[in-house]
Enzyme design. Structure first.
Site, short mmCIF file in Angstrom:
data_model
loop_
_atom_site.label_atom_id
_atom_site.label_comp_id
_atom_site.label_asym_id
_atom_site.label_seq_id
_atom_site.Cartn_x
_atom_site.Cartn_y
_atom_site.Cartn_z
N ASP A 163 64.32 -22.40 -89.64
CA ASP A 163 62.97 -23.12 -89.30
C ASP A 163 62.12 -23.85 -90.21
O ASP A 163 61.42 -24.49 -89.89
CB ASP A 163 62.36 -22.10 -88.49
CG ASP A 163 63.10 -21.71 -87.01
OD1 ASP A 163 64.30 -21.88 -87.11
OD2 ASP A 163 62.39 -20.90 -86.34
N ARG A 174 61.52 -22.36 -83.47
CA ARG A 174 60.70 -21.73 -82.29
C ARG A 174 59.46 -22.14 -82.16
O ARG A 174 59.08 -22.73 -81.25
CB ARG A 174 60.92 -19.99 -82.73
CG ARG A 174 60.28 -19.25 -81.73
CD ARG A 174 60.08 -17.77 -82.26
NE ARG A 174 61.20 -16.99 -82.44
CZ ARG A 174 61.36 -15.98 -83.15
NH1 ARG A 174 60.79 -15.97 -84.26
NH2 ARG A 174 62.74 -15.33 -82.95
N GLU A 177 63.68 -26.05 -79.20
CA GLU A 177 63.93 -25.14 -78.20
C GLU A 177 62.47 -24.75 -77.93
O GLU A 177 62.06 -24.18 -76.79
CB GLU A 177 64.61 -23.75 -78.75
CG GLU A 177 63.90 -23.36 -79.97
CD GLU A 177 64.65 -22.16 -80.48
OE1 GLU A 177 65.68 -21.52 -79.98
OE2 GLU A 177 64.33 -21.56 -81.37
O1 F6P Z 1 64.25 -17.71 -86.60
C1 F6P Z 1 65.59 -18.41 -86.84
C2 F6P Z 1 65.95 -18.98 -85.49
O2 F6P Z 1 66.94 -19.53 -85.51
C3 F6P Z 1 64.88 -19.40 -84.62
O3 F6P Z 1 65.03 -21.21 -84.75
C4 F6P Z 1 65.39 -19.10 -83.25
O4 F6P Z 1 64.51 -18.86 -82.13
C5 F6P Z 1 65.91 -17.46 -83.34
O5 F6P Z 1 66.25 -17.68 -84.63
C6 F6P Z 1 67.10 -17.30 -82.31
O6 F6P Z 1 67.73 -15.90 -82.72
P1 F6P Z 1 67.51 -14.76 -81.93
O7 F6P Z 1 68.35 -14.97 -80.46
O8 F6P Z 1 68.17 -13.59 -82.73
O9 F6P Z 1 66.26 -14.27 -81.61
#
Ligand code: F6P
Length: 372
Positions: free
Chosen positions: A136, A180, A238
């Site tokens: 990120d 995120r 997302e």
């Molecule tokens: O923090 C890195 C990341 O790839 C975010 O972009 C994403 O929201 C998250 O990890 C998703 O991973 P998990 O499903 O383990 O929370």
């Protein structure tokens, strides 16, 4: 012989294995042994401690070419360890296990959560050095975090692949990418992949405006092919939210750091386009594949630099500090910054500099009139 422990926590990221390899090679040169801790903070709890292994340069010789993390990872929070609905503070167990393993230093490779735990522990006197990692790229006090470049490359490729069927079938292709809180991945992969619209978490978007922008784009026929609608590519992060709605979550569940699991906004937007415009639409969610595959040359080199520098910080006993990059390899200078500075606030996309909130895309004059 002194011993360094190394752990990788949070979402995996290509380039971590290069950082581990570089750390092991330099540590050996300095006469340190290295213990690889299994699955992030879990390696210092009962659940993981039997899986820890001694690392040496022969073992890690080929690791730099592989993505993910050979040590394994988890989103374990020892300060609020989740078991069912209960949360327990098990940080004392971490310190006990470090003593049992005779670790003189701990190198923590992670993002805001994993480094946040390291930061809290270092304030109680635990000898910790941080290495920034997250696709990120939302840690402050560093220009680079391991994994970003590979994920950017993966996403740009996916956007390009989506273009072909979208062009043949004249639909609006929505691509939902990770990020995120920060739009770095969505924005730069969108720019690199030539997206027509980019939606980022930093700026709430308005559905009517999105439809209007799509209309303007789809009805432009520069090659005179008026019979058919064009196609469009919309890249959405997302974590994006509409001005009249909240973020879209997978199932409302929280991870052990209290983050809600995101996912699904691409489908919501694609459905809305089909319902409220005359354009057909499809959505694609590359999901974890964004973090997959071999690390890019930049991630390998940044991993080498960060891993080597982390041992340097250990030698100088710069506890509570994180390796930080100014610029990105091959034009990169390293320094040490307090982990505090990296995690106290998130590094979001500089929307004033880059983002046109009227066009939901890069500012026109950003490329046309570069500031000199
Ligand atoms: O923090 C890195 C990341 O790839 C975010 O972009 C994403 O929201 C998250 O990890 C998703 O991973 P998990 O499903 O383990 O929370």
């Amino acid at each position: 012989m002194k011993r360094i422990g190394v752990l990788t926590g949070g979402g995996d990221a290509p380039g971590l294995n290069a950082a581990i390899k570089a750390l092991v090679v330099r540590a050996e040169r300095e006469n340190f042994a290295v213990v690889g801790l299994a699955r992030g903070w879990e390696g210092l709890l009962e659940e993981g401690k039997d899986d820890n292994i001694l690392l040496d340069s022969e073992l890690v010789r080929r690791w730099d070419r592989e993505g993910g993390t050979a040590l394994g990872s988890s989103r374990t929070n020892p300060f609020a360890f989740k078991q069912g609905d209960k949360k327990t503070d098990r940080s004392a167990e971490v310190v006990r296990n470090m003593e049992q393993l005779a670790l003189d230093a701990l190198v923590v490779m992670g993002g805001e959560d994993t480094l946040g735990v390291g930061n809290r522990l270092s304030k109680t006197g635990v000898p910790i050095v941080g290495v920034p990692k997250t696709i990120d790229k939302d840690l402050s006090a560093t220009d680079y975090t391991i994994g970003f470049d590979t994920a950017l490359h993966n996403n740009t490729t996916i956007i390009e692949w989506c273009r072909t069927p979208a062009g043949s079938h004249h639909w609006v292709q929505v691509v939902e990418v990770m990020g995120r809180h920060a739009g770095h991945l969505a924005f730069w992969s969108g720019v690199a992949g030539g997206a027509d619209i980019i939606l980022i978490p930093e700026i709430k978007f308005d559905y009517q405006k999105l439809f209007e922008l799509l209309h303007q784009h789809m009805e432009r026929h520069p090659h005179g092919m008026k019979r058919v609608a064009r196609y469009a590519v919309v890249v959405v992060s997302e974590g994006v939210a509409a001005s009249d709605g909240g973020i879209v979550t997978l199932d409302g569940s929280l991870d052990s750091f209290g983050h809600v699991k995101l996912g699904g906004v691409g489908k919501v937007i694609s459905d809305a386009i089909r319902k409220h415009t005359r354009y057909d639409s499809r959505h694609v969610v590359p999901g974890y594949a964004q973090r997959g595959g071999a690390p890019s040359p930049v991630d390998r080199c940044m991993g080498f630099l960060f891993g080597t520098a982390a041992v340097g910080a250990v030698l100088q006993k710069r506890w509570g500090m994180m390796v930080s990059a100014k610029g990105v390899a091959p034009a990169c200078e390293l320094s040490l910054v307090p982990i505090d500075q990296a995690v106290e606030k998130l590094n979001l996309l500089d929307v004033n500099l880059y983002y046109d909130a009227e066009r939901y895309n890069v500012k026109r004059n950003y490329f046309l009139e570069p500031r000199i």
